[in-house]
Design a protein around this motif. Structure first.
Motif, PDB file in Angstrom:
ATOM      1  N   VAL A   7     105.157  12.630  77.543  1.00 46.24           N
ATOM      2  CA  VAL A   7     105.746  12.167  78.797  1.00 46.24           C
ATOM      3  C   VAL A   7     106.496  10.883  78.504  1.00 46.24           C
ATOM      4  N   HIS A  15     103.031   7.873  84.281  1.00 42.84           N
ATOM      5  CA  HIS A  15     101.620   7.679  83.905  1.00 42.84           C
ATOM      6  C   HIS A  15     100.726   8.692  84.617  1.00 42.84           C
ATOM      7  N   ALA A  18     101.097  12.172  82.944  1.00 41.35           N
ATOM      8  CA  ALA A  18     100.312  12.179  81.712  1.00 41.35           C
ATOM      9  C   ALA A  18      98.824  12.337  82.024  1.00 41.35           C
ATOM     10  N   VAL A  28      98.272  14.265  75.093  1.00 43.88           N
ATOM     11  CA  VAL A  28      99.474  13.706  75.699  1.00 43.88           C
ATOM     12  C   VAL A  28      99.889  12.421  74.985  1.00 43.88           C
ATOM     13  N   ASN A  29     101.148  12.364  74.570  1.00 46.40           N
ATOM     14  CA  ASN A  29     101.757  11.128  74.096  1.00 46.40           C
ATOM     15  C   ASN A  29     102.561  10.533  75.257  1.00 46.40           C
ATOM     16  N   LEU A  30     102.256   9.288  75.620  1.00 44.11           N
ATOM     17  CA  LEU A  30     102.952   8.610  76.708  1.00 44.11           C
ATOM     18  C   LEU A  30     103.834   7.521  76.120  1.00 44.11           C
ATOM     19  N   ILE A  70      95.047  10.624  75.722  1.00 44.85           N
ATOM     20  CA  ILE A  70      96.363  10.004  75.875  1.00 44.85           C
ATOM     21  C   ILE A  70      96.587   8.970  74.786  1.00 44.85           C
ATOM     22  N   TYR A  72      99.549   6.169  73.221  1.00 43.90           N
ATOM     23  CA  TYR A  72     100.627   5.360  73.792  1.00 43.90           C
ATOM     24  C   TYR A  72     101.612   4.946  72.704  1.00 43.90           C
ATOM     25  N   THR A  79     106.756   9.697  69.162  1.00 42.16           N
ATOM     26  CA  THR A  79     106.214  10.289  70.385  1.00 42.16           C
ATOM     27  C   THR A  79     106.413  11.789  70.427  1.00 42.16           C
ATOM     28  N   ARG A  83     105.718  17.617  69.282  1.00 45.31           N
ATOM     29  CA  ARG A  83     105.333  18.075  70.626  1.00 45.31           C
ATOM     30  C   ARG A  83     105.885  19.460  70.955  1.00 45.31           C
TER      31      ARG A  83
END
Length: 314
Positions: A7, A15, A18, A28-30, A70, A72, A79, A83
């Motif tokens: 995201v 946020h 995610a 999830v990569n934020l 998650i 960051y 990121t 994916r």
């Protein structure tokens, strides 16, 4: 199969999106360019999960389990490099999204599906700079705020994406207990926002004309039409009431209602005065700074209760 999510944008929507995926076990990569925003997002997610646990919507151990899902990032390449699905929730600026999708086209694996959370920009315009093969793997997935609570997801099916890929994206959102709306034409606002703006136009007009105070207008909506709309769609309501009745009432009433094609004058005046709502401390209502956090929690608590109840009507 979609398992690894990214995201882009850790603001109000990003946020929360995610968080929604992570709550259901997805990695999830934020991403955000601002490391301070990422830290704030982590704290917001923890607080929102704690509220869900306090309301018995999730078990207490799910808080840390979700946080652990998650990661960051401030580096875009790191990121998205591995994916399966990348969703951008960046500001509604066409050039920004065009350049971002161009970068993602180069950085992501060929199989990666790209999505935008936009509700105001056209898909064809946003993907103007990507390769033909990637255009088959881009769609709009419009979430509602707060994304981890509101069930609806609007998914674009505008002719660029093969049906099997669309089905994968739909299955992804069904797996996190969302209600998907298949949007067949690329129109501004998609479906839900257009319905919402129709209601809002008349509400703002009623206030401008002094027909009732803001609290009474909100009460009329909450305990009238919206009370039914929580479980029954407008077309169902019309069928139950009788289409002949709806036709007569429409002929009599619609010509008396607001038909303006721009934002209401009263609304624009409030914006010019800096009265933006809860984020500025005043809109149609006033909000004491020391009470804003509690007001937001009460708002989300009501949504949690409604989300629980809605499971009986799906």
């Amino acid at each position: 199969m979609i398992r690894k999510i990214a995201v882009l944008g850790a603001g109000t929507m990003g946020h929360s999106i995610a968080e929604a995926f992570a709550m259901h076990g997805f990695e999830v990569n934020l991403f955000d360019t601002d490391s301070n925003r990422l830290q704030a997002a982590k704290e917001e997610i923890r607080a929102e999960l704690s509220l869900l646990a306090a309301e018995d919507f999730i078990p207490q151990p799910a808080i840390q389990a979700t946080l652990d899902k998650i990661a960051y990032f401030t580096d875009l390449k790191q990121t998205v490099i591995d994916r399966d699905y990348v969703l951008e929730a960046t500001p509604e600026i066409l050039e920004l999204k065009q350049n971002l999708f161009k970068q993602l086209d180069n950085l992501c694996p060929p199989h990666t599906i790209l999505a935008s959370n936009t509700s105001s920009l056209k898909l064809n315009d946003m993907m103007a700079l990507v390769s033909p093969s990637r255009k088959e793997r881009i769609l709009v997935t419009h979430w509602y705020n707060p994304a981890h609570l509101i069930p609806i997801i609007e998914l674009s099916y505008f002719g660029n994406m093969p049906e099997d890929l669309y089905t994968q994206v739909e299955a992804l959102h069904l797996a996190i207990k969302k209600q998907t709306v298949k949007v067949l034409k690329d129109v501004p606002g998609l479906v839900a926002n257009r319905i919402q703006q129709g209601v809002a136009r008349e509400v703002f007009s009623l206030i401008e004309m002094g027909i009732a105070a803001p609290a009474d207008i909100d009460k009329a909506l909450k305990f009238g039409p919206a009370f039914r709309y929580a479980t029954t769609g407008q077309l169902e309501v019309a069928d139950f009431g009788g289409l002949d009745i709806w036709c007569v009432v429409g002929d009599n009433l619609l010509k008396e209602m607001d038909s303006s094609e721009c934002a209401n004058k009263l609304l624009r005046e409030k914006v010019q005065q800096g009265k933006l709502g809860i984020k500025s401390g005043e809109g149609f209502y006033k909000y004491s700074p020391e009470k804003i956090s509690a007001i937001k929690n009460d708002f989300m608590r009501k949504l949690i209760h409604q989300l629980k109840a809605s499971e009986y009507y799906i």
